[in-house]
Motif scaffolding. Sequence first.
Motif, PDB file in Angstrom:
ATOM      1  N   TRP C  93      64.286  77.277  10.326  1.00 49.55           N
ATOM      2  CA  TRP C  93      62.827  77.073  10.438  1.00 49.55           C
ATOM      3  C   TRP C  93      62.447  76.293  11.659  1.00 49.55           C
ATOM      4  CZ3 TRP C  93      61.754  80.772   7.632  1.00 49.55           C
ATOM      5  CH2 TRP C  93      62.380  80.999   6.419  1.00 49.55           C
ATOM      6  N   GLU C 128      58.975  80.927   1.685  1.00 48.85           N
ATOM      7  CA  GLU C 128      60.429  80.803   1.617  1.00 48.85           C
ATOM      8  C   GLU C 128      60.882  79.469   1.035  1.00 48.85           C
ATOM      9  OE1 GLU C 128      62.941  82.742   2.421  1.00 48.85           O
ATOM     10  OE2 GLU C 128      61.995  84.456   3.404  1.00 48.85           O
ATOM     11  N   TRP C 129      59.963  78.520   0.976  1.00 46.57           N
ATOM     12  CA  TRP C 129      60.350  77.193   0.504  1.00 46.57           C
ATOM     13  C   TRP C 129      60.041  77.059  -0.979  1.00 46.57           C
ATOM     14  CZ3 TRP C 129      61.843  72.914   3.887  1.00 46.57           C
ATOM     15  CH2 TRP C 129      62.030  73.318   5.208  1.00 46.57           C
ATOM     16  N   ASP C 130      60.861  76.319  -1.658  1.00 49.94           N
ATOM     17  CA  ASP C 130      60.697  76.220  -3.100  1.00 49.94           C
ATOM     18  C   ASP C 130      59.782  75.069  -3.499  1.00 49.94           C
ATOM     19  OD1 ASP C 130      61.291  77.249  -5.631  1.00 49.94           O
ATOM     20  OD2 ASP C 130      62.602  75.534  -6.003  1.00 49.94           O
ATOM     21  N   ASP C 131      59.918  73.966  -2.819  1.00 52.26           N
ATOM     22  CA  ASP C 131      59.123  72.793  -3.171  1.00 52.26           C
ATOM     23  C   ASP C 131      57.675  73.034  -2.743  1.00 52.26           C
ATOM     24  OD1 ASP C 131      57.933  70.287  -3.395  1.00 52.26           O
ATOM     25  OD2 ASP C 131      59.820  69.254  -2.983  1.00 52.26           O
ATOM     26  N   VAL C 132      56.754  72.811  -3.662  1.00 50.28           N
ATOM     27  CA  VAL C 132      55.359  73.152  -3.374  1.00 50.28           C
ATOM     28  C   VAL C 132      54.805  72.319  -2.210  1.00 50.28           C
ATOM     29  CG1 VAL C 132      54.387  71.574  -5.081  1.00 50.28           C
ATOM     30  CG2 VAL C 132      53.134  73.637  -4.472  1.00 50.28           C
ATOM     31  N   ARG C 133      55.352  71.125  -2.032  1.00 52.43           N
ATOM     32  CA  ARG C 133      54.895  70.309  -0.913  1.00 52.43           C
ATOM     33  C   ARG C 133      55.342  70.918   0.416  1.00 52.43           C
ATOM     34  NH1 ARG C 133      57.419  65.122  -3.553  1.00 52.43           N
ATOM     35  NH2 ARG C 133      58.851  66.809  -4.024  1.00 52.43           N
ATOM     36  N   ASP C 134      56.553  71.451   0.393  1.00 54.99           N
ATOM     37  CA  ASP C 134      57.037  72.122   1.598  1.00 54.99           C
ATOM     38  C   ASP C 134      56.173  73.340   1.909  1.00 54.99           C
ATOM     39  OD1 ASP C 134      59.096  70.376   1.980  1.00 54.99           O
ATOM     40  OD2 ASP C 134      60.521  71.532   0.782  1.00 54.99           O
ATOM     41  N   TYR C 137      53.145  72.302   3.549  1.00 56.65           N
ATOM     42  CA  TYR C 137      53.381  71.916   4.940  1.00 56.65           C
ATOM     43  C   TYR C 137      53.289  73.143   5.853  1.00 56.65           C
ATOM     44  CZ  TYR C 137      55.933  70.720   9.136  1.00 56.65           C
ATOM     45  OH  TYR C 137      56.292  70.552  10.446  1.00 56.65           O
ATOM     46  N   GLU C 141      50.909  74.299   8.862  1.00 57.62           N
ATOM     47  CA  GLU C 141      51.398  74.709  10.175  1.00 57.62           C
ATOM     48  C   GLU C 141      50.684  75.975  10.641  1.00 57.62           C
ATOM     49  OE1 GLU C 141      53.967  73.419  12.446  1.00 57.62           O
ATOM     50  OE2 GLU C 141      53.140  71.758  11.275  1.00 57.62           O
ATOM     51  N   ASP C 175      48.633  81.015  -5.692  1.00 56.85           N
ATOM     52  CA  ASP C 175      49.194  80.576  -6.967  1.00 56.85           C
ATOM     53  C   ASP C 175      49.244  79.050  -7.056  1.00 56.85           C
ATOM     54  OD1 ASP C 175      49.579  83.109  -7.791  1.00 56.85           O
ATOM     55  OD2 ASP C 175      51.680  83.222  -7.169  1.00 56.85           O
ATOM     56  N   GLU C 176      49.455  78.453  -5.902  1.00 54.53           N
ATOM     57  CA  GLU C 176      49.631  77.002  -5.878  1.00 54.53           C
ATOM     58  C   GLU C 176      48.311  76.274  -5.663  1.00 54.53           C
ATOM     59  OE1 GLU C 176      50.959  79.168  -3.819  1.00 54.53           O
ATOM     60  OE2 GLU C 176      53.154  79.056  -3.829  1.00 54.53           O
ATOM     61  N   TYR C 179      47.610  72.667  -6.517  1.00 53.12           N
ATOM     62  CA  TYR C 179      48.260  71.626  -5.708  1.00 53.12           C
ATOM     63  C   TYR C 179      47.696  71.616  -4.296  1.00 53.12           C
ATOM     64  CZ  TYR C 179      51.170  72.008  -9.732  1.00 53.12           C
ATOM     65  OH  TYR C 179      51.586  72.041 -11.008  1.00 53.12           O
TER      66      TYR C 179
END
Lengths: 543, 304, 457
Positions: C93, C128-134, C137, C141, C175-176, C179
């Motif tokens: 990444w 591609e990232w699992d953590d919702v905070r990621d 991010y 970007e 979906d998120e 958050y």
Amino acid sequence: MNLNFDKQPIDILQALANWGLIFGVLVCIGLAIALIMSVANNKKKGVSRFFENLGEGLRDLFGMSLKRLGAIANLTLKEAIRRKALLVFVVFAVLFMFGGWFLSDTNNRAELQLSVYVSFVLTAIGWLIFPVALILACWGIPEDIRLRSLHTVVTKPVKRSEIVLGRILGFIGVGTIVVGIMSVLGYVWILRQVPEEVQSRLVARVPVYGSLNFRDREGEDSEAGVNTGDINPYRSYIEGASKARAKWTFDGVSPGVLQTDPETGEAALLVENSFQAFRTHKGVIDEVLHGQYTLVNPETDLRVQLPQFPIYEFRQNLAWIPRELIYYNEETKETETKDLFDDMVSDGKLIVEARCVDVGQFLGMARPDLFLRLPDRPFASSFFKSVFGIWLMMVLIVVLGVTASTFVKGPVATILLFTLILVGTGFNQFMDDILSGEVRGAGLVESGIRILNHGNPIVEKPESLEESAAVQGVDQAFTGMLWGVSHIIPNFNMFSFKAYTASGFDVPMKVAVLPALLMVIGFFIPCLMLGYFSLKLRELEAK
Amino acid sequence: MSENAVIEIRNLTKIYRDFWGRPKVRAVNSLSLDVKPGEVFGLLGPNGSGKTTTIKMLLGLLFPSEGDIRILGKPATDVAKNEHIGYLPEESYLYRFLNAEETLDFYGRLFDMTSAERKQRTDELIKMVGLDKARRRQLKEYSKGMTRRIGLAQALINNPKLVLLDEPTSGLDPIGTREMKDLIIKLKEEGKTVVMCSHLLADVQDVCDRIAILYNGELKQLGMVDELLASQDKTQIVSSSLSDEAVDEIKAVIAKHNGTVQEVTNPTTSLEELFLQTVAESQARPGQRFVAESEKAANTTTVD
Amino acid sequence: MSQLDSKSRKLVYFAGIVVLSIPIIFLGMPSRGAEGSGGKLAQLRGEYDLGEATLGKVDPSSATMNLVLLGFRGVASSMLWKQRIEQQENKDWAGVKATTESIILLQPHFLEVWRFQGWNLAFNVSAEWDDVRDRYYWVKEGAKFYQEGTVRNSKFPELYWDTARVIGSKVGNSDEKRYFRKYFLNDPDEETFGGGADPDINPNGIDNYLVAQDWYQQANDVEIMPGIDQHILMRMIFRSYPARSQFDYAKALQDEGLFNEEGHAAWEKAYDMWTTKFGREVFITPAGGVRLEFTDKDLEELAAEDGVTVEEKQYWTDKYQKNVNYRYWRTLASAESEEAARDAHRNIYDGKQLYRKQKFQQSEKDKEQGGGTETWGAMEYFDQGMKQLETLLRDYPDLKNEMAAVEEAMLAVMYWRNIYELRGEAIPQTFPLQDIWEANQGMVPEIQLQFQRENTY
């Protein structure tokens, strides 16, 4: 930078045998051509001339004078310096003065930033040394011949082998100065540029990799896990809350691998993973998936299940395993205590099993995704090994360049070498893929015919082609040539260790450094011989 | 021919070929000659006569198409022979980024000389060729004459037994030329063998014991200089302040003795002589610029 | 020329230089800033707005790089593009980000490059990232990337629109969204932003839909400049987005159970923006200009202006209104601005909350004691809300043809029926919203899914 760490150490004996074979064949071909040429040119005396030259050649190659080598190397160094080759530093300085502007991005995550900085420095050094080495090496001897300054040298008792080797050493000296200074400056630059909060991540992790096996959801052994449709088949996935497991077997596990757990202050085994999560349903959005390790003694099959841990993707997921393992034994329904080494390790072997906890979700893993971590080495260790890789590349370019320049003129040598490097950097994989049939393309003539007929590679082979022995034969010859080329052209990617350094790993000696070093030596010997003979057997005056 | 010849050339032929291997030029054709120890041997001939090609074959820079060369008893391609050879190329092909000291030190190293030896020899030679003041300047700043001198110095770095000089006086002013000739004579006195090639007859004439004259790659003349020059059946009378009447009288005298007057001229002196004389005079009497024609007028009569 | 002496030769050269310079100066002299100054090229550049500086902010590094590469920037950027794809496949990444930046340095004014790469960051990489905070991010970007695009290319309305889409739809409608919307106000990277919003995309710390609205408005402001077109949407739809974002905002507040004055004001503002701003814009149809919000007088005037019949105008106006669903949104805004609508939504919302807490019914004791709404169970709220919704739909029959309203009604009935089923009681024969429930039986499976979704997190 998560990929391509799955490299096995090379088999040195096998490599030597391969090298010896190719080298031997090439030497034989070379000798045969030389003999034929000699007979053609010298008629009856040809055979004796050939052996005279050969004997003289061997004497010249093995009886070089250190003083003369030193003199020529020193001259080369002076030449480069006085001819302002070191102006490359100006470019370097400019690059670094402004590099920060290009790269620093306050939005970017500090840890991603880190790898960008490190890659930048190593790439910059590589890219700057590349033209310097290429041009110096390719133009040195031809210029010497053109200006006839070589005449004055060869009319001294200097062996041609000394000229070739002296030049090589001299250019290597120049390259070493350039690489050395640039790398030190680059190192300091990184230290200054990297944000304070991630300074602590400037380390060289030393991983110990194991071998990986899988068990499928029924608990049967299997080669790989599930493919979840990732384009890159690098990782295999195991299903959560099933019997699917990924099983790493580590060798040579001894108390030496322990380091101090910063939290408890006790010696513990540090295990790191870089698993990937794959969800088949949304699950709990704000919670990451969880995994769990089980330590297994390969002989006694004693199993100790460790606590669950969250998987943070693309980050370092660390687990400290204390020497004294306190766990709940499912069978006896009691809490028991085991010793990590006395109870879990047999013959230095330890098995770590990983599973995915969440129902219906998957965890993806490849062999290098889980490893035991030895105490970190300083960042400099990794950085300067990467620099050493660049240095090796420079050496190889010099060796090839000087060799090429003994039989062609400067511009031709430059283009020749440039092409070689281009092919060796960008097309190695492609050639291998063609040869292994991974890339569908058929043979050269066949492809040509297909293109003319607007047939793509998936279309059945036209019958006329199937039968045409001529087409098949020509294609086979070309494929053979390609095979030869792909085995002779060095893979320049071998010298790039920056992926290790940029992702915070130490550069492994056996897997990365040693093969690169051997490759340089492997090219050095035949190149020196080739360079020597072509300089010896050519008329320096003839234009 | 003698056993102890320094250079033996037998039946030497050099054919330059084009890209396709077809003969293009026959630069040297069946040349055979010997050079004896201690002599100064001159290879003469107009430009393109094969002198330089021959020298380069002697040094192993070019390979003969046919024939053999032995030099100091070794084949030309053997680098060991170079231990005792000094070579001054046609133009001094040196590394222009080095200074005089570094140049000599570098070539000294190529002879595997020790550091002390190199230092001493470098000093000697720099003084000998008169470059003491310019010893730390890079060669690219040198004038042509200075380059020639440092070229000579490098050729002598190993105190060679055989010195090969390719056009040693080319590019030198008359003083340089004179010094070069003196030096060649000095080398001979030291017992070295010198082979030089030149198209300047005067140079060769002054210093060579024996000469070979090449034309179109073939040997046309070979022998002692005195003999070659003496064989000419000519008499030269040079006189000054001779009136026309006197000239007529002399012509009559020559006719009386069955001679033929070929040429009666008022020639100038040779340029070299004039230059030398002028420089010598200017040094002796600074400030004087012009010498009147009448004072110097001379008549030269060449008679057969 | 060989007969000439050195001096005259130099004079000839000089004259040649002067003569040759004339066309160069004529063509290439740089502009001094004033309109029409400078050489022909500078003038043309000004005339067609092709100057670097007129396209957007000039990045010196980009300009330098393109100069250094001579004509090879196309090749170089293609190679980088390929490299970026490989990096993405390899999940490198940091490399993806860095390569994307490099591509942009090479192609700072290539619209599709910006659009593709921005989308890639916000949608593909983030997924591609699992953590919702990621994930958040990388959505940021993407938004920042588009923002940078608008800085470098101030005249591409598409890039403003794309920025708005990421900040609006991606943050607010994925979906998120629960958050992402929260993170938009309180960034999860607390270390850097101290619990506040990331000032780069949300300098004022306001709702994502309001920020998006601002970007949509900027896109419209650019789009209306002379000589500028956007090529992604029908013009009328493109221009409806600022108002639509206000609808999204009002809807989001409602979905999150915010039925206070702020929510009310949001709907009123939506109505206002829809009818007085967007609705009053003139759009060109085959029958000339039309306004979506119009009076008969407007229609007559416009018809007279363009020399067409009123019927024709009316026909095209209708047609255009249908294109953007103009009347529905208008009705919705005016309906939602009413007290009754708010009450209906609030009651249904409260009913759902209680359902999740499994408080299905007011206890017998509370009922006897005549306990107020605070003692109600889900059933009472649904009863009340459904009745109010039925009244509302009766008042605004247009809404009955609209998905969102029907869905809300169907979902409410489904909850309500579910409570009966859970309690093992028979479902009453008649109930509010019955006509809608019966008319839309085909939707039941879909509503069922939504019902499950709402109750599985």
